[in-house]
Design a protein around this motif. Sequence first.
Motif, PDB file in Angstrom:
ATOM      1  N   PRO A 113     -22.179  -6.316  -2.237  1.00  0.00           N
ATOM      2  CA  PRO A 113     -23.275  -6.532  -1.282  1.00  0.00           C
ATOM      3  C   PRO A 113     -23.876  -7.934  -1.330  1.00  0.00           C
ATOM      4  O   PRO A 113     -24.151  -8.524  -0.278  1.00  0.00           O
ATOM      5  N   HIS A 114     -24.095  -8.466  -2.514  1.00  0.00           N
ATOM      6  CA  HIS A 114     -24.706  -9.792  -2.605  1.00  0.00           C
ATOM      7  C   HIS A 114     -23.705 -10.857  -2.157  1.00  0.00           C
ATOM      8  O   HIS A 114     -22.631 -11.009  -2.730  1.00  0.00           O
ATOM      9  N   GLY A 115     -24.053 -11.538  -1.099  1.00  0.00           N
ATOM     10  CA  GLY A 115     -23.146 -12.511  -0.519  1.00  0.00           C
ATOM     11  C   GLY A 115     -22.213 -11.916   0.513  1.00  0.00           C
ATOM     12  O   GLY A 115     -21.397 -12.634   1.091  1.00  0.00           O
ATOM     13  N   HIS A 116     -22.332 -10.607   0.767  1.00  0.00           N
ATOM     14  CA  HIS A 116     -21.502  -9.917   1.767  1.00  0.00           C
ATOM     15  C   HIS A 116     -20.038 -10.291   1.568  1.00  0.00           C
ATOM     16  O   HIS A 116     -19.391 -10.908   2.402  1.00  0.00           O
ATOM     17  N   ARG A 117     -19.517  -9.880   0.399  1.00  0.00           N
ATOM     18  CA  ARG A 117     -18.157 -10.207   0.006  1.00  0.00           C
ATOM     19  C   ARG A 117     -17.404  -8.919  -0.338  1.00  0.00           C
ATOM     20  O   ARG A 117     -17.981  -7.840  -0.392  1.00  0.00           O
ATOM     21  N   ALA A 118     -16.125  -9.079  -0.606  1.00  0.00           N
ATOM     22  CA  ALA A 118     -15.336  -7.947  -1.081  1.00  0.00           C
ATOM     23  C   ALA A 118     -14.257  -8.466  -2.009  1.00  0.00           C
ATOM     24  O   ALA A 118     -13.759  -9.582  -1.847  1.00  0.00           O
ATOM     25  N   GLU A 119     -13.926  -7.663  -2.999  1.00  0.00           N
ATOM     26  CA  GLU A 119     -12.760  -7.944  -3.816  1.00  0.00           C
ATOM     27  C   GLU A 119     -11.681  -6.942  -3.418  1.00  0.00           C
ATOM     28  O   GLU A 119     -11.978  -5.778  -3.120  1.00  0.00           O
ATOM     29  N   THR A 120     -10.443  -7.407  -3.366  1.00  0.00           N
ATOM     30  CA  THR A 120      -9.363  -6.571  -2.864  1.00  0.00           C
ATOM     31  C   THR A 120      -8.189  -6.582  -3.846  1.00  0.00           C
ATOM     32  O   THR A 120      -8.043  -7.495  -4.675  1.00  0.00           O
ATOM     33  N   ARG A 121      -7.367  -5.559  -3.723  1.00  0.00           N
ATOM     34  CA  ARG A 121      -6.118  -5.508  -4.485  1.00  0.00           C
ATOM     35  C   ARG A 121      -5.074  -4.779  -3.654  1.00  0.00           C
ATOM     36  O   ARG A 121      -5.377  -3.820  -2.949  1.00  0.00           O
ATOM     37  N   GLU A 122      -3.865  -5.278  -3.708  1.00  0.00           N
ATOM     38  CA  GLU A 122      -2.766  -4.578  -3.054  1.00  0.00           C
ATOM     39  C   GLU A 122      -2.535  -3.260  -3.769  1.00  0.00           C
ATOM     40  O   GLU A 122      -2.703  -3.159  -4.987  1.00  0.00           O
ATOM     41  N   SER A 123      -2.141  -2.242  -2.999  1.00  0.00           N
ATOM     42  CA  SER A 123      -1.964  -0.924  -3.580  1.00  0.00           C
ATOM     43  C   SER A 123      -1.005  -0.105  -2.739  1.00  0.00           C
ATOM     44  O   SER A 123      -0.982  -0.237  -1.508  1.00  0.00           O
ATOM     45  N   PRO A 124      -0.217   0.750  -3.360  1.00  0.00           N
ATOM     46  CA  PRO A 124       0.507   1.754  -2.579  1.00  0.00           C
ATOM     47  C   PRO A 124      -0.506   2.605  -1.820  1.00  0.00           C
ATOM     48  O   PRO A 124      -1.682   2.685  -2.214  1.00  0.00           O
ATOM     49  N   ASP A 125      -0.084   3.233  -0.763  1.00  0.00           N
ATOM     50  CA  ASP A 125      -0.996   4.023   0.057  1.00  0.00           C
ATOM     51  C   ASP A 125      -1.539   5.208  -0.747  1.00  0.00           C
ATOM     52  O   ASP A 125      -0.787   6.134  -1.098  1.00  0.00           O
ATOM     53  N   LEU A 126      -2.834   5.180  -1.046  1.00  0.00           N
ATOM     54  CA  LEU A 126      -3.464   6.238  -1.834  1.00  0.00           C
ATOM     55  C   LEU A 126      -4.053   7.346  -0.967  1.00  0.00           C
ATOM     56  O   LEU A 126      -4.540   8.348  -1.492  1.00  0.00           O
ATOM     57  N   ARG A 127      -3.999   7.174   0.349  1.00  0.00           N
ATOM     58  CA  ARG A 127      -4.615   8.175   1.222  1.00  0.00           C
ATOM     59  C   ARG A 127      -3.984   9.562   1.086  1.00  0.00           C
ATOM     60  O   ARG A 127      -4.715  10.564   1.063  1.00  0.00           O
ATOM     61  N   PRO A 128      -2.652   9.688   0.961  1.00  0.00           N
ATOM     62  CA  PRO A 128      -2.086  11.032   0.775  1.00  0.00           C
ATOM     63  C   PRO A 128      -2.598  11.732  -0.491  1.00  0.00           C
ATOM     64  O   PRO A 128      -2.878  12.938  -0.471  1.00  0.00           O
ATOM     65  N   GLN A 129      -2.747  10.977  -1.591  1.00  0.00           N
ATOM     66  CA  GLN A 129      -3.265  11.574  -2.819  1.00  0.00           C
ATOM     67  C   GLN A 129      -4.720  12.002  -2.646  1.00  0.00           C
ATOM     68  O   GLN A 129      -5.119  13.081  -3.111  1.00  0.00           O
ATOM     69  N   LEU A 130      -5.500  11.156  -1.999  1.00  0.00           N
ATOM     70  CA  LEU A 130      -6.903  11.498  -1.776  1.00  0.00           C
ATOM     71  C   LEU A 130      -7.025  12.677  -0.819  1.00  0.00           C
ATOM     72  O   LEU A 130      -7.928  13.515  -0.965  1.00  0.00           O
ATOM     73  N   LYS A 131      -6.111  12.769   0.137  1.00  0.00           N
ATOM     74  CA  LYS A 131      -6.085  13.940   1.025  1.00  0.00           C
ATOM     75  C   LYS A 131      -5.883  15.210   0.207  1.00  0.00           C
ATOM     76  O   LYS A 131      -6.567  16.219   0.412  1.00  0.00           O
TER      77      LYS A 131
END
Length: 223
Positions: A113-131
């Motif tokens: 939130p401070h500075g309106h930033r984001a940290e990112t990382r490449e990842s295999p698609d985790l949406r099926p696991q979260l589903k």
Amino acid sequence: MKRRELLVGLAAGAIAAGSACEAQEGQARYTNEIALPKPKVAGSVSLEEAIERRRSVRTFGPGPLPVGTIGQLLWAGQGVTSPDGKRAAPSAGALYPLELYVVTATEVMHYLPHGHRAETRESPDLRPQLKDLAVGQASVGAAPALIVVAAEPGRLSQRYGARDKAYTDHEVGHAAENMLLQAVVLGLVAVTVGAVDGPRAARTLALPPGQTVVYLIPVGFPA
């Protein structure tokens, strides 16, 4: 006897250090930090219209969301909106126990939130696991962007004791509704998913110790 106590102490320290290393190894490492486009503070849809039009929608059109659009949604949920660091959603004691993440087909994003930033990382698609961890709800796997609301109630414990979880749950509702209304203004559709195995979802996302997943918000363009 003193020698034996010393050896026992050293062994215990080594075990503790090893455990700490394992915990750190289980936590995701983000490889890139980005500045998000400046959030807009005026739109073409009134608050009243957004409230009237907000509906839970579970099907989405194709195409990823632009990074500026994702940033606008995250800002609505936890963005800094005052010079003294206050955020878009109210928080007990301004202690802010929430963390926002976004899961797409190719990466995981963590909002700063401070500075309106984001940290990112490449990842295999985790949406099926979260589903699977959300009782198989199709929207979790289908949305081009999945907002993950995680919480660390311990940030409130010292001041509020046993009320920490209740106050955290209140804040989740505040932040989620902000993001849902912002989605309407942006011409997007979304739905909230509360039926999720929070601890297992946190492990799937390799979140820091103490954080658990409490809410998922699949969001995307209308079908």
